[in-house]
Every structure is written in C-alpha cells, then in structure tokens.
Design an enzyme around this catalytic site. Structure first.
Site, PDB file in Angstrom:
ATOM      1  CE  LYS A   1      -1.488   2.994   2.511  1.00  7.72           C
ATOM      2  NZ  LYS A   1      -1.870   4.388   1.619  1.00  7.72           N
TER       3      LYS A   1
ATOM      4  CD  GLU B   1      13.259   1.076   8.919  1.00  2.00           C
ATOM      5  OE1 GLU B   1      14.335   2.259   8.780  1.00  2.00           O
ATOM      6  OE2 GLU B   1      13.799   0.048   9.123  1.00  2.00           O
TER       7      GLU B   1
ATOM      8  CB  CYS C   1      13.797   9.531   6.660  1.00  5.38           C
ATOM      9  SG  CYS C   1      14.558   8.810   6.032  1.00  5.38           S
TER      10      CYS C   1
ATOM     11  CD  GLU D   1      10.135  13.657   9.814  1.00  2.99           C
ATOM     12  OE1 GLU D   1       9.654  13.493  10.504  1.00  2.99           O
ATOM     13  OE2 GLU D   1      11.999  13.531   9.278  1.00  2.99           O
TER      14      GLU D   1
END
Ligand code: NAP
Length: 490
Positions: free
Chosen positions: A170, A245, A279, A379
């Site tokens: 997905k 992750e 990331c 972040e």
C-alpha cells in the site's frame, strides 16, 4: 490507475476513486482506486494462497525474476523519472538518483539468492541435532511514504519477495503512481499471481485493517513516528513482526578544523535534497564558534542562489502538499515570533503561471534557535534549518543526542580524535563523517529511539524478512529413557 489483486488489475469494489494532485501546480494529475477493507482482505487472501508455491520455487528462481524486473525498469527508467517529477515534484537529477537507487537495491537483494542460511547445532546428547532453518514470515504488508516513493517500494518488495514472502503493498496516497509503475514491472518480469498485490487508499481508512489482519505476519512501514506508533498498537492484535523506519532530526556538526568547502557542499545537499523532505535531512546545524561567522555567511550566500520553482528548470521543487506547506510556514512564523533571526527565505517564492498554485517554500535559515525550541526538536521536513554556535565537543555531542529521533547524523572535522570520540558517543543509527548521504544498500539503515525498530539494507536488513524455525532431531536407534516418565507405565 488500478489495484492489483490475485493476478488481476481491478477498481475498488466500491467504485470510488481518490485524486492525486501535482504539487508543482495544485492540479489533479490522476485518479486512483479508494480500496475498501474487503479489497484489502481479498489481497491478503491471495497473498496467503500464493505463499507456499512462491516459497517452494527457491531463491535462485526468485532472484532471476527480480533481476528481470531490474532490467525492465532500467530499460524504461525515463518513464519512472518523469512520474517522480510529476507526482512528487522532484527535480530531474534527483529523480534519476532515486531510480538509480531502485535499480541498485533490486540488484543487491537479488544477490542474496542461496545465501540465506541457517545453522546446524549439536544437541544435548549423542546423535542429536538442532536444525535452525531461516524461513519467510508469509504475508508481508508493506506501507511506503511519499518522499522516496519508488526507492522505498523497491527496498521493501525486493527483499520480501527474494526471501519467499508474498506481499500486499500500500503506497502513500500522495504518490501512488510510481508504486503502480514498479509493480507492473515486477509482474511483467514473472512474479506469479498472488505473490504481489497492490492496493491504494487512505491509510486512515484501510491501514488498520491491513496491519491487524490475522493473516499478515510482518508489517514493514516507512513513514512518520505517529503512524508507526499507531501501527504498533494495532498490529498487536496479530503479534505481527514490525519493521518501522520513522522520522528523523539529523544534527549536522561542523567542527573548527573541518574542510569548509566539503562541509558546505554536503550541507546544501543534506538540507535541500528533495526539498528537505528526507528522513536523513540535516535538521539542526551546530557550527564551532571559531569558524561560525564565515561558515554561516558562505552557507547563507549559497542558499540564496538556490533556484526554486518549476522542477524541470530549478534546483528545488515544491513541498508535497498544502498541509506540508502550512506546517513549514507555521514553523518559520513561530520561530520568528519567538525571536529567531531569518537569514534568508522565510516565505513562499513569487512564481508565474500554474506554479503560483504549487506548494513552494524558499530555502530558509534561522539563527538563534534554542535547544528546546520546536525548530531544534520537531521534525520540520521542509527546506528550513536552525543554527547554533558551539564550542565544547562533549557538550555538542550531548546536544546532538538530545532528540527523540535517532536516524542520521553528520560530522565534519579533520581530527581523528574528534571522529572517534563522536563515533563512541553519538547515539544515532548512522553517522556520516566528512561526507553526505544517502545510505547504501549494503549499510543497515536503522534508527534509534522514536525513529523506530528494525532496519533495511545489508544482510541484517534482509534477515528481517526471515524467522528461525528449530527442528530437534534424535537419530539414535537406542530406546529412549526419559527421566521424569516412569518406565513401568509401558
Ligand atoms: P505517514 O503519513 O506516516 O505515511 C506512511 C504510510 O503509512 C503511508 O502509506 C500512509 O498512507 C500509511 N498510513 C497512514 N495511516 C496509517 C494507518 N493507520 N495504518 C497503516 N498505514 C497507515 O508518512 P509520510 O508523510 O508518507 O512520510 C514522511 C515520514 O516518513 C517522515 O516522518 C520521514 O522522516 C519518514 N521517513 C522515514 C524514513 C526512514 O528510513 N526512517 C525514510 C523516509 C521517510 P496514506 O498516505 O494513505 O495516509
């Protein structure tokens, strides 16, 4: 666009679609199926039915299919690069780099054919053995993010398939097109019916159903920490193995004796590659006081020259969607309200024509960020960087480690003692010394703290896809005497 379930390209059983928007213009690019929970269940059933056969053909045959997929992707790679520019807003050179990464990962994982080996361990007494087999989990649910929408798909489906698992993929609802394109290549290469299935739809609608389904044995997801935490909760229903992750907040340290030219180039890469939507993006800059003024002046001057706009003719494309633009703008506004100084950027660029409705933001440098400020703790995931002046190494490493995330970190210095002190004390899955990223297929891409658990790449990454089965064997012909079982029972 279609979904691929049990060997057939289909629409959603509800007949409903979602829209994919081009982030450079805000205009609709494509419609894709909004899969239902029933569609997801059918995909999982198909993957379960295909598992035994796919696993039994052996890793050599599976490796050949992977290599064929690599060849087919390589031949038509320009199509994939074009999709990445359109659906993600990447500039062409970075779309090329991503496709290079896709090909490298498939080749790398295909190379593990016949290399996943178990152990034979001696038993507790004569003529006894323990055989430790490494076996696939079964049905893998793979959920991918939008920032590297092709590379993340390859990094999940190649090792899952090579090790004999079957897959329900997905992709992010922001980037379904590149994922579909790659799945088509794997099917053309010979992945049989049911071994790979592809469903599109909102994670908030079908995600829980997919990750908590009793037939799913492993969930591999790359995305935000919030989604990872949700998956961890939901997947407990099934005790599925998790590879997560998640987010990052990389510190970038420039020490007094750094090679300034290399540090500057690497920082421009680490901050603005993919528009800061990576990331491993530099999210906090620590510069030694002895070089601070000149380094920050040079970095600001280079940043001002970065061209933002139409990805085809610029250095930096748009953010992925309106929400990302809003979040980035809010970070900068609040930083400025709290007294930080904007050295450059801080707003949207003025563009012409269709690009006026794109989600662009100027590369932005903020000076005077406190360690506990959102700019240094949360972040940002956009082209915005906060800077701090530092002097003491131990204190700087403590500040670098002071984050709930723990994926990538960077250090520029010519001093061996600084390198090894940092290597010992840094608490991140990756430290890049005097070089930019990204990670290599043969490295183990893993994060500490809220960046998740498990990892991808290297033999450690491929071994996430197998579990150990222990077979105890007694090959003696002698009669068994079991201490706690009375002989006079027989
Ligand atoms: P996200 O919003 O968390 O989405 C990731 C994937 O999870 C998407 O496919 C999403 O589907 C799906 N999802 C959402 N809710 C779900 C649920 N309840 N159950 C199951 N799946 C669900 O992340 P993103 O915004 O796409 O990606 C950006 C994040 O990824 C950043 O935090 C970045 O640091 C991280 N990232 C980490 C790495 C790494 O290696 N550590 C690499 C790249 C990116 P929808 O799109 O349909 O919501």
């Amino acid at each position: 666009m279609k979904n691929y379930i049990d060997g057939e390209w289909v629409d959603s059983s509800s007949g409903e679609f979602l829209e994919k928007v081009n982030p450079s213009t805000g205009k609709v690019l494509e419609k894709f199926p909004s899969a239902t929970k029933e569609d997801v269940s059918r995909a999982i059933d198909a993957a379960e039915s295909a598992f035994e056969r796919w696993n039994s053909i052996g890793s050599s045959k599976r490796s050949r299919i992977l290599l064929k997929a690599e060849e087919l992707i390589r031949i038509d790679r320009k199509e994939l690069e074009k999709i990445l520019v359109l659906e993600n807003g990447k500039v062409p050179v970075q779309a090329q780099e991503e496709v290079d990464g896709v090909l490298d990962q498939i080749r790398y994982y295909a190379g593990f054919e016949r290399k996943i080996t178990g152990d034979v361990v001696e038993g507790d007494s004569e003529k006894r053995l323990i055989l430790q087999y490494k076996v696939p989990y079964g049905v893998v649910a793979a959920l991918t993010p939008w920032n590297f929408p092709a590379a993340m798909v390859a990094r999940k489906i190649a090792p899952a398939l090579l090790t004999g698992n079957t897959v329900v993929l997905k992709p992010s609802s922001d980037t379904p097109m590149s994922a579909e394109w790659i799945v088509r290549k794997f099917i053309e290469a010979g992945v049989p019916k049911g071994a790979i299935n592809f469903v599109t739809g909102k994670g908030s609608t079908i995600g829980d159903h997919l990750v908590s389904h009793r037939k799913v044995s492993l969930v591999t997801m790359t995305g935000s920490t919030g989604t990872g935490q949700r998956i961890m909760e939901i997947a407990s229903a099934n005790m599925a193995k998790l590879v997560l992750e998640l987010g990052g907040k990389a510190p970038f340290i420039v020490w007094e004796d750094a090679d300034i030219s290399n540090a500057l180039k690497s920082l421009v890469w680490a901050k603005f590659w993919n528009g800061g939507q990576s990331c491993i993006a530099a999210e906090r800059l620590y510069v030694h006081e002895k070089i601070y003024d000149s380094f920050v002046r040079k970095f600001t001057s280079a940043t001002r020259k970065i061209r933002v706009g139409d990805p085809m003719t610029s250095d930096l494309g748009p953010l992925i969607n309106g929400k990302a633009l809003e979040t980035t703008s809010r970070f900068v506004r609040e930083a400025s309200d709290s007294g930080m100084k904007t050295l450059t950027g801080g707003k949207q660029p003025e563009l012409e024509g269709d690009f006026r409705s794109g989600y662009f933001f100027l590369p932005t440098i903020l000076e005077g960020a406190a360690q506990d400020s959102p700019i240094f703790q949360e972040e940002i995931f956009g082209p915005v960087l906060g800077i701090q002046k530092v002097s003491d190494l131990e204190e700087t490493l403590k500040k670098a480690n002071d984050s709930r995330y723990g994926l990538a970190s960077y250090l520029f210095t010519e001093s061996n003692s600084v390198v090894f002190e940092a290597a010992e004390k840094i608490s991140f899955g990756e430290l890049y010394v005097n070089m930019p990223g990204p990670e290599s297929s043969q490295g183990y891409h893993t994060g500490f703290r809220l960046t998740g658990q498990g990892g991808e790449g290297s033999r450690y990454g491929i071994e996430e896809y197998v579990k150990l089965k222990n077979i105890y064997v007694n090959y003696s012909r002698e009669e068994l005497h079991i201490q706690s079982v009375r002989e006079d029972l027989f």
